[in-house]
Design an enzyme around this catalytic site. Structure first.
Site, PDB file in Angstrom:
ATOM      1  N   HIS A 215       0.315   4.811  13.322  1.00  0.00           N
ATOM      2  CA  HIS A 215      -0.560   4.695  12.156  1.00  0.00           C
ATOM      3  C   HIS A 215      -1.923   5.336  12.446  1.00  0.00           C
ATOM      4  O   HIS A 215      -2.981   4.785  12.145  1.00  0.00           O
ATOM      5  CB  HIS A 215      -0.733   3.228  11.733  1.00  0.00           C
ATOM      6  CG  HIS A 215      -1.195   3.083  10.311  1.00  0.00           C
ATOM      7  ND1 HIS A 215      -2.518   2.940   9.970  1.00  0.00           N
ATOM      8  CD2 HIS A 215      -0.506   3.074   9.150  1.00  0.00           C
ATOM      9  CE1 HIS A 215      -2.626   2.826   8.652  1.00  0.00           C
ATOM     10  NE2 HIS A 215      -1.410   2.912   8.132  1.00  0.00           N
TER      11      HIS A 215
ATOM     12  N   ASP B 293      -0.296  -2.520   9.370  1.00  0.00           N
ATOM     13  CA  ASP B 293      -1.741  -2.523   9.166  1.00  0.00           C
ATOM     14  C   ASP B 293      -2.355  -3.914   9.356  1.00  0.00           C
ATOM     15  O   ASP B 293      -1.977  -4.866   8.681  1.00  0.00           O
ATOM     16  CB  ASP B 293      -2.060  -2.028   7.758  1.00  0.00           C
ATOM     17  CG  ASP B 293      -1.595  -0.603   7.532  1.00  0.00           C
ATOM     18  OD1 ASP B 293      -0.791  -0.114   8.348  1.00  0.00           O
ATOM     19  OD2 ASP B 293      -2.033   0.020   6.555  1.00  0.00           O
TER      20      ASP B 293
ATOM     21  N   HIS C 148       0.852  -1.181   0.000  1.00  0.00           N
ATOM     22  CA  HIS C 148       0.000   0.000   0.000  1.00  0.00           C
ATOM     23  C   HIS C 148       0.897   1.244   0.000  1.00  0.00           C
ATOM     24  O   HIS C 148       1.952   1.254   0.649  1.00  0.00           O
ATOM     25  CB  HIS C 148      -0.935   0.014   1.212  1.00  0.00           C
ATOM     26  CG  HIS C 148      -2.187  -0.781   1.005  1.00  0.00           C
ATOM     27  ND1 HIS C 148      -3.039  -1.136   2.025  1.00  0.00           N
ATOM     28  CD2 HIS C 148      -2.752  -1.286  -0.134  1.00  0.00           C
ATOM     29  CE1 HIS C 148      -4.058  -1.832   1.538  1.00  0.00           C
ATOM     30  NE2 HIS C 148      -3.907  -1.929   0.236  1.00  0.00           N
TER      31      HIS C 148
ATOM     32  N   ASP D  22       1.138   4.177   1.335  1.00  0.00           N
ATOM     33  CA  ASP D  22       1.634   4.902   2.505  1.00  0.00           C
ATOM     34  C   ASP D  22       2.713   4.120   3.251  1.00  0.00           C
ATOM     35  O   ASP D  22       3.255   4.605   4.251  1.00  0.00           O
ATOM     36  CB  ASP D  22       0.481   5.283   3.452  1.00  0.00           C
ATOM     37  CG  ASP D  22      -0.359   4.099   3.897  1.00  0.00           C
ATOM     38  OD1 ASP D  22      -0.412   3.105   3.166  1.00  0.00           O
ATOM     39  OD2 ASP D  22      -0.987   4.196   4.971  1.00  0.00           O
ATOM     40  N   HIS D  23       3.056   2.940   2.754  1.00  0.00           N
ATOM     41  CA  HIS D  23       4.145   2.150   3.336  1.00  0.00           C
ATOM     42  C   HIS D  23       5.248   1.873   2.321  1.00  0.00           C
ATOM     43  O   HIS D  23       6.251   1.241   2.658  1.00  0.00           O
ATOM     44  CB  HIS D  23       3.612   0.819   3.871  1.00  0.00           C
ATOM     45  CG  HIS D  23       2.597   0.981   4.954  1.00  0.00           C
ATOM     46  ND1 HIS D  23       2.876   0.771   6.287  1.00  0.00           N
ATOM     47  CD2 HIS D  23       1.293   1.372   4.906  1.00  0.00           C
ATOM     48  CE1 HIS D  23       1.783   1.019   7.014  1.00  0.00           C
ATOM     49  NE2 HIS D  23       0.821   1.379   6.193  1.00  0.00           N
TER      50      HIS D  23
END
Length: 301
Positions: free
Chosen positions: A268, A210, A62, A64-65
């Site tokens: 997060h 996550d 993803h 954002d990582h």
């Protein structure tokens, strides 16, 4: 063991907050964990030397990582790097990075190794003489792993007074440090416990990116010294957390409690909230030892 949080907010980068990325220093090794946008800027702000990072661990694909990875890899080349770089992440990460390097004609000045992960069971993905790294299979919208970093037990400490009293030759010192007994010339066996002290206890760090609340990880991280667990939402948005396969601060604390972790770090955070203090307040109703991760914050353990 030192942890530097480069970014720990969910979804998109903002003026004052950054997506997930952090650096763990353990046994004089530097590991970069996740690489959201702005990671290399945060590395500079926190005075972390690019050249000391030889292993990068990506939890899932993803943005954002991940979206800071190609920039970081390219900058390493611009700085004249020659040391090998190893990237660990889900299957597909090799294709993703190599396509960008190909289309931009930006091949690296160093050897780039990809270790693609597919297993849904915990596995060892890195090991040297001092540190071992295992995956922590998580439950998210795409294939996702957390990572457990463990120090290997160190040498025992020589009891100098004892070895001198027994008149033991220095040639046996390393054997004693390795845990061995010593047999004297007259055949007497001296137990190692009489000649040495226990080593400094090994430390461990678990990064749980996550994931929805997932008790299956508890046996993997049991008794961990420090647990970083995502806490995207407060309990008031528990239904949204379940829908998006994220966790609340209260759920992160429940995992820490059941795993008998010594310390919990939250991160997060969804940017829908005005501040992060409520996350700590909520988690502390379940688990006492809670720290708030935040951009640029370092913890030494």
């Amino acid at each position: 063991m030192k942890l530097t949080i480069l970014g720990c907010y969910a979804a998109t980068p903002r003026t004052l907050t950054n997506p997930t990325s952090q650096v763990l220093e353990i046994k004089n090794r530097l590991f970069l964990i996740d690489c959201g946008e702005g990671t290399q800027v945060q590395l500079r702000k926190n005075k972390i030397k690019f050249s000391k990072i030889n292993h990068i661990f990506i939890s899932h694909l993803h943005g954002d990582h991940l979206y800071g990875l190609i920039g970081t890899i390219s900058t390493f080349s611009l700085l004249g790097r020659t040391t090998d770089l190893h990237v660990y992440g889900p299957k597909g990460i090799r294709e993703l990075i190599l396509l960008q390097l190909k289309l931009t004609e930006s091949w690296t000045t160093y050897q780039l190794f990809f270790h693609e992960l597919e297993s849904k069971e915990s596995e060892i993905i890195f090991e040297d003489q001092k540190v071992i790294v295992k995956t922590i299979p998580l439950k998210h919208r795409v294939y996702t792993n957390g990572f457990l970093f463990q120090e290997k037990p160190g040498e025992r400490k020589l009891n100098v007074e004892a070895v001198q009293n027994y008149n033991i030759h220095t040639a046996y010192y390393q054997k004693i440090k390795n845990g061995g007994n010593v047999t004297l010339d007259d055949g007497t066996v001296i137990e190692n416990e009489k000649l040495s002290f226990d080593p400094i206890p090994s430390r461990s760090y678990a990064f749980c990116s996550d994931t929805v609340y997932h008790e299956a990880i508890i046996p993997i991280i049991e008794n961990v010294d420090v647990l970083y667990h995502e806490s995207t939402f407060l309990q008031s948005e528990a239904a949204l957390a379940e829908k998006t396969l994220h966790s609340t601060a209260k759920e992160a604390a429940a995992i820490a409690l059941k795993a008998n972790a010594k310390q919990l770090i939250l991160g997060h955070y969804s940017t829908r909230y005005e501040g992060i203090k409520p996350f700590k307040n909520e988690a502390e109703t379940i688990f006492p030892n809670v720290l708030l991760g935040d951009d640029g914050v370092s913890f030494e353990f």
